[in-house]
Design a protein around this motif. Structure first.
Motif, PDB file in Angstrom:
ATOM      1  N   GLY A 165      48.592  24.404  -0.400  1.00 35.64           N
ATOM      2  CA  GLY A 165      48.334  25.683  -0.853  1.00 35.64           C
ATOM      3  C   GLY A 165      49.147  26.671   0.324  1.00 35.64           C
ATOM      4  O   GLY A 165      48.170  27.038   0.679  1.00 35.64           O
ATOM      5  N   CYS A 166      50.229  26.257   0.667  1.00 39.55           N
ATOM      6  CA  CYS A 166      50.796  26.707   1.814  1.00 39.55           C
ATOM      7  C   CYS A 166      51.193  28.145   1.989  1.00 39.55           C
ATOM      8  O   CYS A 166      51.585  28.814   2.855  1.00 39.55           O
ATOM      9  CB  CYS A 166      52.348  25.867   2.231  1.00 39.55           C
ATOM     10  SG  CYS A 166      53.371  26.055   1.073  1.00 39.55           S
ATOM     11  N   ASP A 218      44.113  26.464   2.735  1.00 39.34           N
ATOM     12  CA  ASP A 218      43.795  28.175   2.665  1.00 39.34           C
ATOM     13  C   ASP A 218      43.877  28.597   1.019  1.00 39.34           C
ATOM     14  O   ASP A 218      44.816  28.877   0.549  1.00 39.34           O
ATOM     15  CB  ASP A 218      44.840  28.679   3.328  1.00 39.34           C
ATOM     16  CG  ASP A 218      44.658  30.358   3.533  1.00 39.34           C
ATOM     17  OD1 ASP A 218      43.599  30.754   2.726  1.00 39.34           O
ATOM     18  OD2 ASP A 218      45.503  31.013   3.870  1.00 39.34           O
ATOM     19  N   SER A 270      41.226  28.464  -5.504  1.00 35.60           N
ATOM     20  CA  SER A 270      42.176  27.459  -5.998  1.00 35.60           C
ATOM     21  C   SER A 270      43.053  26.982  -4.690  1.00 35.60           C
ATOM     22  O   SER A 270      43.674  27.721  -3.999  1.00 35.60           O
ATOM     23  CB  SER A 270      43.193  27.975  -6.952  1.00 35.60           C
ATOM     24  OG  SER A 270      44.145  27.108  -7.458  1.00 35.60           O
ATOM     25  N   ASN A 320      53.863  31.229   1.726  1.00 35.58           N
ATOM     26  CA  ASN A 320      55.023  31.243   2.339  1.00 35.58           C
ATOM     27  C   ASN A 320      55.090  30.508   3.808  1.00 35.58           C
ATOM     28  O   ASN A 320      56.209  30.694   4.432  1.00 35.58           O
ATOM     29  CB  ASN A 320      55.309  32.865   2.815  1.00 35.58           C
ATOM     30  CG  ASN A 320      55.499  33.582   1.245  1.00 35.58           C
ATOM     31  OD1 ASN A 320      55.449  34.782   1.379  1.00 35.58           O
ATOM     32  ND2 ASN A 320      55.300  32.984   0.228  1.00 35.58           N
ATOM     33  N   GLN A 323      48.414  37.375   1.607  1.00 32.19           N
ATOM     34  CA  GLN A 323      47.656  36.083   1.849  1.00 32.19           C
ATOM     35  C   GLN A 323      47.871  35.631   3.148  1.00 32.19           C
ATOM     36  O   GLN A 323      47.166  34.587   3.524  1.00 32.19           O
ATOM     37  CB  GLN A 323      47.856  35.099   0.728  1.00 32.19           C
ATOM     38  CG  GLN A 323      47.404  35.679  -0.692  1.00 32.19           C
ATOM     39  CD  GLN A 323      47.684  34.738  -1.827  1.00 32.19           C
ATOM     40  OE1 GLN A 323      48.571  34.059  -1.749  1.00 32.19           O
ATOM     41  NE2 GLN A 323      47.057  34.923  -2.819  1.00 32.19           N
ATOM     42  N   ALA A 324      48.892  35.795   3.675  1.00 30.53           N
ATOM     43  CA  ALA A 324      49.411  35.187   5.092  1.00 30.53           C
ATOM     44  C   ALA A 324      48.389  35.220   6.211  1.00 30.53           C
ATOM     45  O   ALA A 324      47.816  36.391   6.161  1.00 30.53           O
ATOM     46  CB  ALA A 324      50.654  35.617   5.496  1.00 30.53           C
ATOM     47  N   THR A 325      48.180  34.252   6.807  1.00 26.09           N
ATOM     48  CA  THR A 325      47.270  34.241   7.951  1.00 26.09           C
ATOM     49  C   THR A 325      47.956  34.897   9.164  1.00 26.09           C
ATOM     50  O   THR A 325      49.108  34.596   9.365  1.00 26.09           O
ATOM     51  CB  THR A 325      47.004  32.790   8.335  1.00 26.09           C
ATOM     52  OG1 THR A 325      46.385  31.983   7.337  1.00 26.09           O
ATOM     53  CG2 THR A 325      45.900  32.705   9.586  1.00 26.09           C
ATOM     54  N   ALA A 350      56.820  30.796  -3.713  1.00 21.57           N
ATOM     55  CA  ALA A 350      56.089  30.835  -2.464  1.00 21.57           C
ATOM     56  C   ALA A 350      56.668  29.460  -1.955  1.00 21.57           C
ATOM     57  O   ALA A 350      56.976  29.532  -0.559  1.00 21.57           O
ATOM     58  CB  ALA A 350      54.415  30.420  -2.735  1.00 21.57           C
ATOM     59  N   VAL A 376      52.632  22.105   0.533  1.00 24.20           N
ATOM     60  CA  VAL A 376      52.657  22.098  -0.884  1.00 24.20           C
ATOM     61  C   VAL A 376      52.183  23.324  -1.533  1.00 24.20           C
ATOM     62  O   VAL A 376      51.147  24.086  -0.943  1.00 24.20           O
ATOM     63  CB  VAL A 376      51.782  20.996  -1.232  1.00 24.20           C
ATOM     64  CG1 VAL A 376      51.915  20.838  -2.836  1.00 24.20           C
ATOM     65  CG2 VAL A 376      52.085  19.703  -0.634  1.00 24.20           C
TER      66      VAL A 376
HETATM   67  C1  LIG Z   1      46.057  32.074   0.511  1.00 21.93           C
HETATM   68  S1  LIG Z   1      47.468  31.388  -0.046  1.00 21.93           S
HETATM   69  C2  LIG Z   1      47.974  30.724   1.433  1.00 21.93           C
HETATM   70  C3  LIG Z   1      48.541  31.404   2.459  1.00 21.93           C
HETATM   71  C4  LIG Z   1      48.974  30.615   3.636  1.00 21.93           C
HETATM   72  N1  LIG Z   1      48.075  30.018   4.311  1.00 21.93           N
HETATM   73  C5  LIG Z   1      49.671  31.442   4.778  1.00 21.93           C
HETATM   74  O1  LIG Z   1      49.455  31.715   5.670  1.00 21.93           O
HETATM   75  O2  LIG Z   1      50.849  31.880   4.292  1.00 21.93           O
HETATM   76  C6  LIG Z   1      46.934  30.185  -1.125  1.00 21.93           C
HETATM   77  C7  LIG Z   1      48.218  29.678  -1.921  1.00 21.93           C
HETATM   78  O3  LIG Z   1      47.713  28.493  -2.519  1.00 21.93           O
HETATM   79  C8  LIG Z   1      48.641  28.575  -3.641  1.00 21.93           C
HETATM   80  N2  LIG Z   1      47.802  27.645  -4.647  1.00 21.93           N
HETATM   81  C9  LIG Z   1      46.618  28.076  -5.560  1.00 21.93           C
HETATM   82  N3  LIG Z   1      46.524  27.197  -6.143  1.00 21.93           N
HETATM   83  C10 LIG Z   1      47.081  25.808  -5.978  1.00 21.93           C
HETATM   84  C11 LIG Z   1      46.840  24.813  -6.656  1.00 21.93           C
HETATM   85  N4  LIG Z   1      46.429  24.216  -7.312  1.00 21.93           N
HETATM   86  N5  LIG Z   1      47.924  23.706  -5.946  1.00 21.93           N
HETATM   87  C12 LIG Z   1      48.770  24.179  -5.115  1.00 21.93           C
HETATM   88  N6  LIG Z   1      48.877  25.411  -4.451  1.00 21.93           N
HETATM   89  C13 LIG Z   1      48.011  26.166  -4.842  1.00 21.93           C
HETATM   90  C14 LIG Z   1      48.714  29.897  -3.911  1.00 21.93           C
HETATM   91  O4  LIG Z   1      50.249  29.701  -4.886  1.00 21.93           O
HETATM   92  C15 LIG Z   1      49.056  30.347  -2.864  1.00 21.93           C
HETATM   93  O5  LIG Z   1      50.482  30.601  -2.445  1.00 21.93           O
END
Ligand SMILES: C[S@@+](CC[C@H](N)C(=O)[O-])C[C@H]1O[C@@H](n2cnc3c(N)ncnc32)[C@H](O)[C@@H]1O
Length: 417
Positions: free
Chosen positions: A107-108, A180, A201, A110, A81-83, A133, A127
């Motif tokens: 929804g950070c 994200d 989510s 890693n 999922q990392a950008t 994660a 967060v």
């Molecule tokens: C697509 S990934 C983010 C990737 C990040 N931008 C990166 O580049 O590493 C989405 C993240 O959102 C988290 N997530 C999903 N639902 C969430 C919620 N309700 N609250 C907090 N985090 C959430 C997931 O656990 C996941 O780690």
């Protein structure tokens, strides 16, 4: 059971990871041999497995994040999922240029985006709902902060952003939001894509509801998102890296100096190129149609970010080109200038879209290697390629498409820029 991330955060996992990750001998060892070596050094079976996994994840992450990956920790889902670093850096520059000071990355994962926010000089509140994660992001932000002479503040918390008081974060100095959303069901459930933005989510409507409290909001989107699902007053940008479509992102007006609309961000090597269409004034605007005309001596396949953002008309104008069939994204002309926004081909011949006719044309050109492209033709490129009986020494491209309503194969040679 202790989580694999927890096992490499402290002694002895952290030391063993640092030692083996950079040891060139690792690459000539099987997982069995590496495990045996770690066990000889006193690692438990769990710690040895966690160290091996982390070495492998770093190897994979290097493709997305470059050499920085070797200092970071990853979860399996987190890497998927990392950008990509170059794209995340472009996100961060947008926030920094807007005058933001403190960003909440909701929804950070890693921390792929958060670490670029930190590098751009922004304080970060990251967060994630997933404890592993969040633990990886905490480690990763500390690792990046350690490289900076005066690092901004970085805090990582484990929480569900859908029930968090997101508007209340403004009282802690947060003046920008990045989200994200998770758009997959997760590795354990087969990692299927979730198409509906309402099911992401956090969901797209949830993130957009934070506009009531924050002017600066950026959201990463699935590149397949329908333009009509976007807020009209925002700017949506589709990004590709070396010809591969990687994401779309939505920016509220405070983060979009280019104004409402859509654009393509094309990264090739170290260089960034942006294509906008002055006819697109809203993110939801219909795709402007390029003119159509006859097949010329050259054909161009627009970059996928150009196609998805609906900026093919602007590219046609820039190249002095036209479509060869309405609504099929191949551009043509007798001369097409080099562009980062499209791959170019010289047209050699046009034949019926049948293996026998294509084989005959390719044999006459001494072609042994073909790439097959298709648009507007319902066929399986791999099946067509294997149906062609070729043995020559040259390379060619077969473009399966429609010309004047009829299925045709354009035999072409790729122009190497
Ligand atoms: C697509 S990934 C983010 C990737 C990040 N931008 C990166 O580049 O590493 C989405 C993240 O959102 C988290 N997530 C999903 N639902 C969430 C919620 N309700 N609250 C907090 N985090 C959430 C997931 O656990 C996941 O780690």
């Amino acid at each position: 059971m202790t989580s694999p991330i927890a096992l490499v955060l402290d002694s002895p996992g952290a030391e063993l990871l640092a030692e083996w990750d950079t040891n060139p001998e690792r690459h000539s060892m099987s997982a069995f041999e590496l495990n045996a070596a770690l066990r000889t050094q006193g690692a438990s079976a769990e710690v040895a497995a966690a160290v091996i996994t982390q070495c492998e994840l770093r190897d994979r992450a290097e493709a997305k994040l470059g050499p920085l990956a070797r200092r970071l920790l990853f979860t399996r889902d987190g890497i998927e999922q990392a950008t990509r670093l170059a794209v995340a850096t472009a996100h961060a520059q947008r926030f920094a240029a807007s005058g933001a000071h403190t960003i909440a990355d909701l929804g950070c994962g890693n921390g792929g985006d958060s670490l670029t926010f930190l590098l751009a000089g922004l304080n970060v509140l990251a967060v994630d709902i997933d404890p592993d994660a969040a633990a990886a992001a905490r480690w990763n932000l500390q690792a990046v902060a350690a490289t900076l002479p005066t690092p901004p503040d970085a805090t990582v918390i484990e929480a569900d952003v859908t029930i968090m008081d997101v508007p209340g974060l403004a009282a802690q100095g947060v003046d920008a939001i990045f989200a994200d959303p998770a758009r997959r069901t997760g590795a354990a459930k087969g990692s299927a894509r979730i198409l509906s933005p309402e099911q992401w989510s956090p969901s797209l409507p949830t993130v957009l509801s934070w506009r009531a409290s924050y002017e600066r909001i950026g959201i990463k989107l699935a590149p397949g998102i329908d333009h009509t699902d976007l807020p009209a007053d925002c700017h949506a940008q589709w990004a590709s890296v070396d010809g591969n479509l990687v994401e779309a992102a939505l920016w509220t007006p405070a983060l979009a100096p280019e104004g409402a609309g859509r654009s393509a961000l094309v990264l090739r090597g170290e260089t960034t190129h942006v294509l906008t269409d002055p006819q697109i004034h809203e993110a939801t605007a219909p795709v402007p149609q390029a003119p159509t005309g006859a097949l010329g001596a050259m054909i161009a396949e627009p970059d996928p970010a150009v196609i998805r953002s609906g900026t093919v008309r602007a590219l046609a104008e820039e190249l002095g080109a036209h479509l060869i069939s309405d609504k099929i994204a191949y551009l043509s002309g007798d001369t097409l200038p080099s562009t980062p926004f499209a791959a170019r081909f010289e047209v050699c011949e046009v034949v019926a879209l049948r293996p026998k006719a294509i084989t005959a044309a390719l044999r006459a050109m001494d072609v042994g290697q073909v790439e097959v492209k298709k648009r507007g033709a319902d066929l399986d490129p791999a099946a067509l390629r294997s149906a062609l009986k070729l043995s020559g020494s040259q390379e060619a491209t077969v473009i399966a498409t429609r010309i004047a309503g009829r299925h045709r194969a354009i035999i072409a040679r790729r122009v190497r820029d």
